[in-house]
Write a protein that holds these residues in place. Sequence first.
Motif, PDB file in Angstrom:
ATOM      1  N   ASP A  15     -20.645  -2.542  -5.284  1.00 58.25           N
ATOM      2  CA  ASP A  15     -19.923  -1.749  -4.284  1.00 58.25           C
ATOM      3  C   ASP A  15     -18.413  -1.957  -4.286  1.00 58.25           C
ATOM      4  N   ALA A  16     -17.919  -2.823  -5.126  1.00 57.72           N
ATOM      5  CA  ALA A  16     -16.471  -3.018  -5.161  1.00 57.72           C
ATOM      6  C   ALA A  16     -15.782  -1.817  -5.805  1.00 57.72           C
ATOM      7  N   GLY A  17     -16.551  -1.042  -6.574  1.00 55.69           N
ATOM      8  CA  GLY A  17     -15.983   0.167  -7.161  1.00 55.69           C
ATOM      9  C   GLY A  17     -15.973   0.194  -8.678  1.00 55.69           C
ATOM     10  N   LYS A  18     -16.835  -0.591  -9.275  1.00 55.57           N
ATOM     11  CA  LYS A  18     -16.855  -0.656 -10.739  1.00 55.57           C
ATOM     12  C   LYS A  18     -17.187   0.692 -11.373  1.00 55.57           C
ATOM     13  N   THR A  19     -18.191   1.348 -10.822  1.00 53.93           N
ATOM     14  CA  THR A  19     -18.595   2.636 -11.396  1.00 53.93           C
ATOM     15  C   THR A  19     -17.475   3.658 -11.275  1.00 53.93           C
ATOM     16  N   THR A  20     -16.864   3.697 -10.104  1.00 52.90           N
ATOM     17  CA  THR A  20     -15.774   4.642  -9.880  1.00 52.90           C
ATOM     18  C   THR A  20     -14.612   4.343 -10.831  1.00 52.90           C
ATOM     19  N   VAL A  38     -16.844  12.793  -6.104  1.00 52.37           N
ATOM     20  CA  VAL A  38     -17.657  11.586  -6.263  1.00 52.37           C
ATOM     21  C   VAL A  38     -19.074  11.774  -5.732  1.00 52.37           C
ATOM     22  N   LYS A  39     -19.219  12.650  -4.746  1.00 51.14           N
ATOM     23  CA  LYS A  39     -20.553  12.877  -4.168  1.00 51.14           C
ATOM     24  C   LYS A  39     -21.558  13.316  -5.238  1.00 51.14           C
ATOM     25  N   ARG A  41     -21.507  12.437  -8.095  1.00 53.01           N
ATOM     26  CA  ARG A  41     -21.493  11.459  -9.156  1.00 53.01           C
ATOM     27  C   ARG A  41     -22.819  10.747  -9.377  1.00 53.01           C
ATOM     28  N   ASN A 139      -9.003  -3.153  -5.442  1.00 53.81           N
ATOM     29  CA  ASN A 139      -9.364  -1.745  -5.254  1.00 53.81           C
ATOM     30  C   ASN A 139      -9.394  -1.348  -3.774  1.00 53.81           C
ATOM     31  N   LYS A 140      -9.424  -0.052  -3.568  1.00 54.90           N
ATOM     32  CA  LYS A 140      -9.559   0.552  -2.240  1.00 54.90           C
ATOM     33  C   LYS A 140      -8.317   0.338  -1.378  1.00 54.90           C
ATOM     34  N   ASP A 142      -6.518   2.509  -0.492  1.00 56.63           N
ATOM     35  CA  ASP A 142      -6.426   3.644   0.428  1.00 56.63           C
ATOM     36  C   ASP A 142      -7.211   3.396   1.715  1.00 56.63           C
ATOM     37  N   ARG A 143      -7.856   2.239   1.791  1.00 57.20           N
ATOM     38  CA  ARG A 143      -8.596   1.884   2.997  1.00 57.20           C
ATOM     39  C   ARG A 143      -7.916   0.747   3.696  1.00 57.20           C
ATOM     40  N   SER A 242      -6.409   2.357  -6.144  1.00 55.83           N
ATOM     41  CA  SER A 242      -7.570   2.998  -5.556  1.00 55.83           C
ATOM     42  C   SER A 242      -8.280   3.758  -6.661  1.00 55.83           C
ATOM     43  N   ALA A 243      -9.452   3.270  -7.017  1.00 56.74           N
ATOM     44  CA  ALA A 243     -10.191   3.934  -8.087  1.00 56.74           C
ATOM     45  C   ALA A 243     -10.561   5.340  -7.646  1.00 56.74           C
ATOM     46  N   LEU A 244     -10.963   5.444  -6.395  1.00 55.58           N
ATOM     47  CA  LEU A 244     -11.426   6.730  -5.878  1.00 55.58           C
ATOM     48  C   LEU A 244     -10.333   7.793  -5.984  1.00 55.58           C
TER      49      LEU A 244
HETATM   50  P1  G4P Z   1     -20.019  -0.326  -7.853  1.00 59.53           P
HETATM   51  O1  G4P Z   1     -20.233   0.416  -9.117  1.00 59.53           O
HETATM   52  O2  G4P Z   1     -19.102  -1.495  -8.006  1.00 59.53           O
HETATM   53  O3  G4P Z   1     -21.267  -0.700  -7.143  1.00 59.53           O
HETATM   54  O4  G4P Z   1     -19.232   0.610  -6.830  1.00 59.53           O
HETATM   55  P2  G4P Z   1     -19.055   2.190  -6.799  1.00 59.53           P
HETATM   56  O5  G4P Z   1     -18.064   2.623  -7.798  1.00 59.53           O
HETATM   57  O6  G4P Z   1     -20.385   2.843  -6.801  1.00 59.53           O
HETATM   58  O7  G4P Z   1     -18.359   2.329  -5.380  1.00 59.53           O
HETATM   59  C1  G4P Z   1     -18.971   1.877  -4.198  1.00 59.53           C
HETATM   60  C2  G4P Z   1     -18.496   2.707  -3.033  1.00 59.53           C
HETATM   61  O8  G4P Z   1     -17.097   2.504  -2.847  1.00 59.53           O
HETATM   62  C3  G4P Z   1     -18.669   4.198  -3.239  1.00 59.53           C
HETATM   63  O9  G4P Z   1     -18.904   4.787  -1.981  1.00 59.53           O
HETATM   64  C4  G4P Z   1     -17.310   4.631  -3.748  1.00 59.53           C
HETATM   65  O10 G4P Z   1     -17.040   5.989  -3.490  1.00 59.53           O
HETATM   66  C5  G4P Z   1     -16.409   3.741  -2.930  1.00 59.53           C
HETATM   67  N1  G4P Z   1     -15.092   3.521  -3.577  1.00 59.53           N
HETATM   68  C6  G4P Z   1     -14.848   3.140  -4.847  1.00 59.53           C
HETATM   69  N2  G4P Z   1     -13.528   3.034  -5.067  1.00 59.53           N
HETATM   70  C7  G4P Z   1     -12.925   3.360  -3.905  1.00 59.53           C
HETATM   71  C8  G4P Z   1     -11.542   3.448  -3.497  1.00 59.53           C
HETATM   72  O11 G4P Z   1     -10.611   3.207  -4.241  1.00 59.53           O
HETATM   73  N3  G4P Z   1     -11.327   3.806  -2.197  1.00 59.53           N
HETATM   74  C9  G4P Z   1     -12.325   4.096  -1.337  1.00 59.53           C
HETATM   75  N4  G4P Z   1     -11.999   4.434  -0.107  1.00 59.53           N
HETATM   76  N5  G4P Z   1     -13.621   4.025  -1.694  1.00 59.53           N
HETATM   77  C10 G4P Z   1     -13.922   3.665  -2.959  1.00 59.53           C
HETATM   78  P3  G4P Z   1     -20.332   5.195  -1.480  1.00 59.53           P
HETATM   79  O12 G4P Z   1     -20.144   5.908  -0.222  1.00 59.53           O
HETATM   80  O13 G4P Z   1     -21.213   4.000  -1.485  1.00 59.53           O
HETATM   81  O14 G4P Z   1     -20.849   6.083  -2.659  1.00 59.53           O
HETATM   82  P4  G4P Z   1     -20.719   7.647  -2.806  1.00 59.53           P
HETATM   83  O15 G4P Z   1     -21.669   8.170  -1.822  1.00 59.53           O
HETATM   84  O16 G4P Z   1     -19.298   7.974  -2.518  1.00 59.53           O
HETATM   85  O17 G4P Z   1     -21.120   7.881  -4.221  1.00 59.53           O
END
Ligand code: G4P
Length: 512
Positions: A15-20, A38-39, A41, A139-140, A142-143, A242-244
């Motif tokens: 959940d740290a954002g590796k996939t993103t 991303v939805k 995704r 990461n993140k 933006d939060r 912010s990966a997202l």
């Molecule tokens: P993982 O592979 O490390 O487990 O993490 P993943 O990329 O699946 O990201 C986990 C959750 O964190 C996802 O939300 C993703 O959208 C969110 N996220 C990743 N990078 C960022 C970022 O830079 N900023 C913000 N605000 N969020 C980020 P989710 O709701 O669990 O998944 P989804 O429904 O969006 O797919």
Amino acid sequence: MTSNRRTFAIISHPDAGKTTLTEKLLLQGGAIHLAGEVKARGNARRARSDWMKIEQQRGISVTSSVMTFEKTYENGDIVTFNLLDTPGHEDFSEDTYRTLTAVDSAIMVIDAAKGIEPQTRKLFEVCRLRSVPIMTFINKADREGRPCFDLLDEVADMLALDVSPQSWPVGMGGLFEGILDIGSGRVSRPEGDSREFLGKVDEGAALPEDVAEEVELAQAGYPEFDLDAYRSGDLTPVYFGSALKNFGVAELIDAIARYAPPPRPQPTDAGEIAPDRGEVSGFIFKVQANMDPQHRDRIAFMRLVSGTFKRGMKLTPSGLGKPIAIHSPIMFFAQDREIADTALPGDIIGIPNHGTLRVGDTLSEKNEIRFTGLPNFAPEILQRIALKDPTKTKQLRKALDDLSEEGVIQVFYPEIGAQWIIGVVGQLQLEVLISRLEAEYKVEAVLEPAPFDTARWVTGEDSVLDAFADINKSNLARDRDGDPVFLAKSAWDVGYQEERNPDLRFSTTKER
Ligand code: G4P
């Protein structure tokens, strides 16, 4: 060019954002064109790299895969990135460790709101053990996250590492406006964001006072980036982003291109083998069975260590002793697999086979060298495995041999009694086992408590070992290779035996 290869992995807590981040890195290289947000995704991702049923059920990536992509720079340089995916679940398996033996560097992703979590720390320690240098991506941004200084200090303290911030968020959470590249003083900002302040920064205006102050403090309070310190694992450059929102990702990949080490020499029992050695050599760090349910194939993943590999070449696997011709080596691009005509040190190729190649095998032209350092780890959970249908013993044995070879589990065959024992490092591996037995081998099995808690490989002179085995028959088993393993009721038990048997070694790891 060998020096234009970067073979790396991303380590993080789920959940740290590796996939993103992975997706954004691939986009950087133009390797994939993802439709939608991303939805969408989740499904796209599964279609792309998750082969196995359990992954779909659980929405996690259990198996590692390889993604190769390129980026062309303005000066004409083309850099090839080989990104090795590691499983993103809390219970990591040996698979993860072995994947880290095949990389030259790693990116550690930290969630700005959470900081370093246990999983990340464990993986970090594996990297350190293997002298794999690390870049940190917070990461993140933006939060709403924790203060940047807290995060930097946490990395420095918990990991006993110098940190050197290379970028800085301009505002976080709702106030997030972009990422300042500390070196150049440039701020990049979210696409489509036309807020007043950023317009001014782009014109070369001064940073807002609070940001300028923070950056000044950061520069004064932390060491400057030092390439040698980074490569020797004493310092980690830190990038915020912010990966997202695709922020700070370009800076990160460019840093990998500029600073991360090119393919490095690999250890053998007789010294290191450098990439520029003419002979083609490599080692298998992963075997994946049943990637394609239609064909019961196995793919062995080989990291090329030296030489220029050409399709059709004959290489000798150390486990086999006679050469095999490699006609269909596979390269893994973001979405596709392709037959590779050539591969260079640092590249990963998949070799389809029917069980001749095993994890830990060295492949080489002359069959003279043996790479070392791919360990088995003593399991932390031991369970008995029992069949629902006892006529399936043969199938079960085959399945357990296959899956232990892949590193999904370890299997121990006790000297006394017919019940086989499964060893794993984390609980999830057991679920994977049961599910794969059913899906791939049509074997229904259940796990039961075993009277043992831990296991050690025992080595020593034959006569001493035999004497020990005689007295401790009910605690002795053989692993898949027939090597003796002491099954213990507790760590205390192990300590006791170590004391009583000073001429034997009880090891928590075994070199493959
Ligand atoms: P993982 O592979 O490390 O487990 O993490 P993943 O990329 O699946 O990201 C986990 C959750 O964190 C996802 O939300 C993703 O959208 C969110 N996220 C990743 N990078 C960022 C970022 O830079 N900023 C913000 N605000 N969020 C980020 P989710 O709701 O669990 O998944 P989804 O429904 O969006 O797919």
